[in-house]
Write a protein that holds these residues in place. Structure first.
Motif, PDB file in Angstrom:
ATOM      1  N   GLU A   1       0.949  -1.010   0.194  1.00  0.00           N
ATOM      2  CA  GLU A   1      -0.635   0.138   0.323  1.00  0.00           C
ATOM      3  C   GLU A   1       0.792   1.029  -0.065  1.00  0.00           C
ATOM      4  O   GLU A   1       0.785   2.303  -0.338  1.00  0.00           O
ATOM      5  CB  GLU A   1      -0.705   0.187   1.120  1.00  0.00           C
ATOM      6  CG  GLU A   1      -1.909  -1.215   1.565  1.00  0.00           C
ATOM      7  CD  GLU A   1      -2.247  -1.580   2.686  1.00  0.00           C
ATOM      8  OE1 GLU A   1      -2.577  -0.452   4.163  1.00  0.00           O
ATOM      9  OE2 GLU A   1      -3.538  -2.286   2.283  1.00  0.00           O
ATOM     10  N   ALA A   2       2.038   0.905   1.032  1.00  0.00           N
ATOM     11  CA  ALA A   2       2.922   2.541   0.371  1.00  0.00           C
ATOM     12  C   ALA A   2       4.415   1.611   0.093  1.00  0.00           C
ATOM     13  O   ALA A   2       4.407   0.676   0.605  1.00  0.00           O
ATOM     14  CB  ALA A   2       3.009   3.063   1.537  1.00  0.00           C
ATOM     15  N   ALA A   3       5.382   2.247   0.199  1.00  0.00           N
ATOM     16  CA  ALA A   3       6.820   2.605   0.451  1.00  0.00           C
ATOM     17  C   ALA A   3       6.872   1.092   2.073  1.00  0.00           C
ATOM     18  O   ALA A   3       6.409   2.180   2.958  1.00  0.00           O
ATOM     19  CB  ALA A   3       7.811   3.236   0.404  1.00  0.00           C
ATOM     20  N   LEU A   4       7.622   0.337   2.157  1.00  0.00           N
ATOM     21  CA  LEU A   4       7.724   0.102   3.588  1.00  0.00           C
ATOM     22  C   LEU A   4       9.875  -0.073   3.910  1.00  0.00           C
ATOM     23  O   LEU A   4       9.948  -1.145   2.866  1.00  0.00           O
ATOM     24  CB  LEU A   4       7.020  -1.615   3.695  1.00  0.00           C
ATOM     25  CG  LEU A   4       6.113  -1.635   3.082  1.00  0.00           C
ATOM     26  CD1 LEU A   4       5.316  -2.995   3.025  1.00  0.00           C
ATOM     27  CD2 LEU A   4       4.882  -1.715   4.842  1.00  0.00           C
TER      28      LEU A   4
ATOM     29  N   GLN B   1      11.310  -9.670  -5.102  1.00  0.00           N
ATOM     30  CA  GLN B   1      11.415  -9.158  -3.889  1.00  0.00           C
ATOM     31  C   GLN B   1      10.999  -9.393  -2.933  1.00  0.00           C
ATOM     32  O   GLN B   1      12.125  -9.928  -1.536  1.00  0.00           O
ATOM     33  CB  GLN B   1      10.509  -7.913  -4.317  1.00  0.00           C
ATOM     34  CG  GLN B   1      10.779  -6.662  -4.976  1.00  0.00           C
ATOM     35  CD  GLN B   1       8.895  -6.007  -5.822  1.00  0.00           C
ATOM     36  OE1 GLN B   1       8.314  -6.456  -6.001  1.00  0.00           O
ATOM     37  NE2 GLN B   1      10.261  -4.816  -6.313  1.00  0.00           N
ATOM     38  N   LEU B   2       9.826 -10.561  -2.243  1.00  0.00           N
ATOM     39  CA  LEU B   2       9.761 -11.127  -0.751  1.00  0.00           C
ATOM     40  C   LEU B   2      11.267 -12.706  -0.274  1.00  0.00           C
ATOM     41  O   LEU B   2      11.627 -12.313   0.518  1.00  0.00           O
ATOM     42  CB  LEU B   2       8.896 -11.858  -0.939  1.00  0.00           C
ATOM     43  CG  LEU B   2       7.630 -11.197  -0.899  1.00  0.00           C
ATOM     44  CD1 LEU B   2       6.557 -11.845  -1.019  1.00  0.00           C
ATOM     45  CD2 LEU B   2       7.572 -10.228   0.433  1.00  0.00           C
ATOM     46  N   HIS B   3      11.897 -12.805  -1.630  1.00  0.00           N
ATOM     47  CA  HIS B   3      13.195 -13.402  -1.521  1.00  0.00           C
ATOM     48  C   HIS B   3      14.616 -12.356  -0.869  1.00  0.00           C
ATOM     49  O   HIS B   3      15.270 -12.688   0.122  1.00  0.00           O
ATOM     50  CB  HIS B   3      12.769 -14.474  -2.563  1.00  0.00           C
ATOM     51  CG  HIS B   3      12.481 -15.534  -2.551  1.00  0.00           C
ATOM     52  ND1 HIS B   3      13.170 -17.433  -2.253  1.00  0.00           N
ATOM     53  CD2 HIS B   3      11.034 -16.214  -2.781  1.00  0.00           C
ATOM     54  CE1 HIS B   3      12.401 -18.395  -2.585  1.00  0.00           C
ATOM     55  NE2 HIS B   3      11.243 -17.063  -2.745  1.00  0.00           N
TER      56      HIS B   3
ATOM     57  N   LEU C   1      10.752  -2.611   1.395  1.00  0.00           N
ATOM     58  CA  LEU C   1      10.346  -3.183  -0.324  1.00  0.00           C
ATOM     59  C   LEU C   1       9.311  -1.882  -0.664  1.00  0.00           C
ATOM     60  O   LEU C   1       8.905  -1.579   0.157  1.00  0.00           O
ATOM     61  CB  LEU C   1       8.479  -3.825  -0.146  1.00  0.00           C
ATOM     62  CG  LEU C   1       8.834  -5.397   0.479  1.00  0.00           C
ATOM     63  CD1 LEU C   1       7.861  -6.366   0.776  1.00  0.00           C
ATOM     64  CD2 LEU C   1       9.458  -5.937  -0.660  1.00  0.00           C
ATOM     65  N   PRO C   2       9.569  -1.835  -2.036  1.00  0.00           N
ATOM     66  CA  PRO C   2       8.268  -0.032  -2.348  1.00  0.00           C
ATOM     67  C   PRO C   2       6.960   0.057  -3.117  1.00  0.00           C
ATOM     68  O   PRO C   2       6.629  -1.769  -2.643  1.00  0.00           O
ATOM     69  CB  PRO C   2       9.154  -0.992  -4.433  1.00  0.00           C
ATOM     70  CG  PRO C   2       9.841  -1.658  -4.614  1.00  0.00           C
ATOM     71  CD  PRO C   2       9.857  -2.436  -2.735  1.00  0.00           C
ATOM     72  N   GLU C   3       6.412   0.230  -2.822  1.00  0.00           N
ATOM     73  CA  GLU C   3       4.865   0.719  -2.866  1.00  0.00           C
ATOM     74  C   GLU C   3       4.837   0.257  -3.993  1.00  0.00           C
ATOM     75  O   GLU C   3       5.414  -0.120  -5.519  1.00  0.00           O
ATOM     76  CB  GLU C   3       4.411   2.505  -3.124  1.00  0.00           C
ATOM     77  CG  GLU C   3       3.008   1.997  -3.657  1.00  0.00           C
ATOM     78  CD  GLU C   3       2.536   3.620  -3.624  1.00  0.00           C
ATOM     79  OE1 GLU C   3       1.486   4.122  -3.923  1.00  0.00           O
ATOM     80  OE2 GLU C   3       3.383   4.314  -3.570  1.00  0.00           O
ATOM     81  N   GLY C   4       3.804  -0.575  -4.760  1.00  0.00           N
ATOM     82  CA  GLY C   4       3.473  -0.410  -5.580  1.00  0.00           C
ATOM     83  C   GLY C   4       3.256  -2.556  -5.683  1.00  0.00           C
ATOM     84  O   GLY C   4       3.297  -3.147  -4.300  1.00  0.00           O
ATOM     85  N   ASP C   5       3.378  -3.547  -7.069  1.00  0.00           N
ATOM     86  CA  ASP C   5       3.829  -4.266  -6.769  1.00  0.00           C
ATOM     87  C   ASP C   5       4.266  -5.110  -5.986  1.00  0.00           C
ATOM     88  O   ASP C   5       5.970  -4.935  -6.467  1.00  0.00           O
ATOM     89  CB  ASP C   5       3.447  -4.831  -8.408  1.00  0.00           C
ATOM     90  CG  ASP C   5       1.687  -4.081  -9.098  1.00  0.00           C
ATOM     91  OD1 ASP C   5       1.121  -4.761  -8.508  1.00  0.00           O
ATOM     92  OD2 ASP C   5       1.512  -4.951  -9.938  1.00  0.00           O
TER      93      ASP C   5
END
Length: 499
Positions: A308-311, A365-367, A356-360
């Motif tokens: 939902e937003a940059a984490l 990215q999770l790895h 993580l960046p905002e968006g898809d």
């Protein structure tokens, strides 16, 4: 024969950094750098310092194949064994050695049952460079087997005194017991941690320092583990470390007389952090790594959720983690609680990525965010031991050189101005009940901490059970089910004076 200078070049803690980034050269530029170095001095050979494979998800997904291809391209025939090699177990270590046509060196990794060097490892390697015989003794750090493993072999291993093992093998080589002859030069290729203290001058690293004090026959020592750039002398022995994650290279330049007596050994490193553009990429390696990327991203490129937003988990400037937690530690704690049914969750936040960046959000990215798919261990732990571990976990990168403990299921008030080890003012369960020293509490903790990682101690836990729950797999499953990653910072830890 004329006098000669041979160069041993070491890439330590590569961590599968296959591709160029803001800080890392990546395989293509590193290959070009090594080619340039060999052109300047043809009497050069390359070794790796351990922790070679764990890092970029492409490397893990393809079981280290891209790193092996890179090592073959550089002509690597020897590598130290890092702590993260043990993550994958002995069968994989042996497989990498066979596939990559190089030897994993670890003179002090012994089989408890026989007292011999563990199967698949070698105590030393020998290489001849323009008529100079160089023996390379491999050593790994004493804490590298702390985590629990599943290959059925690691539990039979022990890490012995490295200096004693180095002395033993050097004595054998000096006695002419190797059919290739007596070496002219002895080096140590270690995954011993060595780093500068806060004063920027004092070196910290008991094993490396002790090795230099007790084994003066060594012409030089490669160190690793702390990802620092180090060039120094300890007890007259040159020691060097080349950063980590593909940011540079460490060297030992050894000048010899015509009859192969050592005149001097000079430690040096090249640091290309933030200077990657200075080295044009090797076209062949660039094409090869891009092919590996495309192959892996057929799976890893799948979008599984949306942020939902940059984490932000780690500060982009300092790599520090907020002691009060981040949205990602909150997410992880909640997922672990649901999967294990345990009210209290503890895990080390420093092993997560930057955010993580905002968006898809893709699997890749999770790895990258969760490079360690640690199993969760459940146990009952006395309140006093729980408090002691919580105190140990209330630390900062700036003061204590480490990230804080991530906590779920407890309400904690701590004071940053109080000394490390006594920062906690109060600990309560979620219902407000104070933590009782003599009571046992059901907790879930990652295997890294459960085995004593980073100085934590859960040895007093009873009813220890391997849950079968994996942190990364569980988080991926959870966010895939919902399709979203919320930005909610946990509120169960409050730290006074943390600025």
């Amino acid at each position: 024969m004329a006098g000669i200078t041979i160069t041993a070049a070491c890439i330590n803690d590569f961590h599968g950094e296959l591709f160029e980034s803001g800080h890392a050269l990546g395989c293509a530029r590193l290959a070009a750098l090594v080619r340039r170095i060999k052109a300047e001095n043809p009497h050069t050979f390359v070794v790796f310092g351990g922790d070679n494979f764990r890092g970029d998800p492409v490397s893990e997904h393809l079981e280290g194949e891209p790193v092996l291809a890179f090592m073959k391209h550089l002509g690597v025939t020897m590598s130290a064994v890092g702590n993260h090699e043990f993550d994958f177990g002995m069968p994989m270590i042996r497989k990498w050695s066979r596939q990559g046509a190089f030897a994993f060196l670890a003179a002090n990794v012994l089989d408890r049952r026989t007292g011999d060097v563990a199967e698949g490892l070698a105590p030393y390697g020998m290489i001849e460079v323009s008529g100079v015989k160089v023996a390379v003794i491999g050593l790994t750090g004493k804490d590298h087997l702390e985590q629990s493993h599943e290959d059925g072999e690691t539990e039979h291993l022990l890490i012995a005194d490295g200096a004693a093992e180095a002395e033993k093998w050097i004595a054998r080589l000096k006695a002419g017991l190797d059919p290739r002859g007596k070496p002219d030069v002895y080096l140590a290729l270690t995954h011993y941690g060595l780093k500068y203290a806060e004063d920027g001058a004092t070196l910290i690293g008991e094993e490396a320092i002790e090795l230099c004090r007790r084994v003066p026959d060594l012409a030089g020592v490669f160190t690793a583990h702390f990802h620092q750039f180090v060039s120094a002398r300890i007890n007259g022995v040159p020691v060097v470390q080349g950063g980590g994650a593909g940011r540079g290279i460490a060297f030992l330049h050894i000048r010899l007389t015509p009859d192969r007596c050592i005149l001097e050994a000079v430690p040096q490193f090249l640091d290309f952090t933030g200077r990657t553009c200075e080295i044009p990429p090797d076209p062949e390696m660039e094409r090869l790594m891009e092919a590996y990327r495309r192959r892996a991203m057929e799976t890893l490129g799948v979008v599984v959720a949306r942020a939902e937003a940059a984490l932000v988990h780690k500060s982009p400037e300092t790599a520090a983690v907020d002691m009060e937690g981040t949205p990602l530690t909150g997410l992880a704690a909640e997922v672990i609680r649901r999967r294990t049914g345990r009210r209290i969750v503890l895990f080390y936040s420093g092993r997560m990525g930057t955010g993580l960046p905002e968006g898809d959000v893709t699997l890749y990215q999770l790895h990258k965010l969760l490079p360690f798919n640690d199993e969760i261990i459940t146990m009952k732990l006395p309140g006093k031991e729980l408090l002691r571990n919580l105190e140990h976990g209330m630390r900062t990168l700036r003061r204590e050189g480490a990230s804080p403990l991530a906590v779920g299921g407890l309400r904690i008030v701590a004071d940053y101005d109080r000394p490390f080890g006594s920062r906690i003012e109060s600990v309560r369960l979620e219902d407000g009940t104070p933590l009782e020293a003599g009571r046992h509490y059901d907790i879930a903790v990652d295997a890294f901490l459960a085995s004593g990682g980073m100085g934590f101690d859960f040895s007093a836990g009873i009813d220890r059970t391997r849950s079968g729950v994996r942190i990364r797999d569980s988080i991926i499953e959870a966010v895939t089910e919902t399709g979203r990653i919320p930005v909610v910072k946990p509120r169960n830890v409050r730290v006074k004076n943390k600025a």
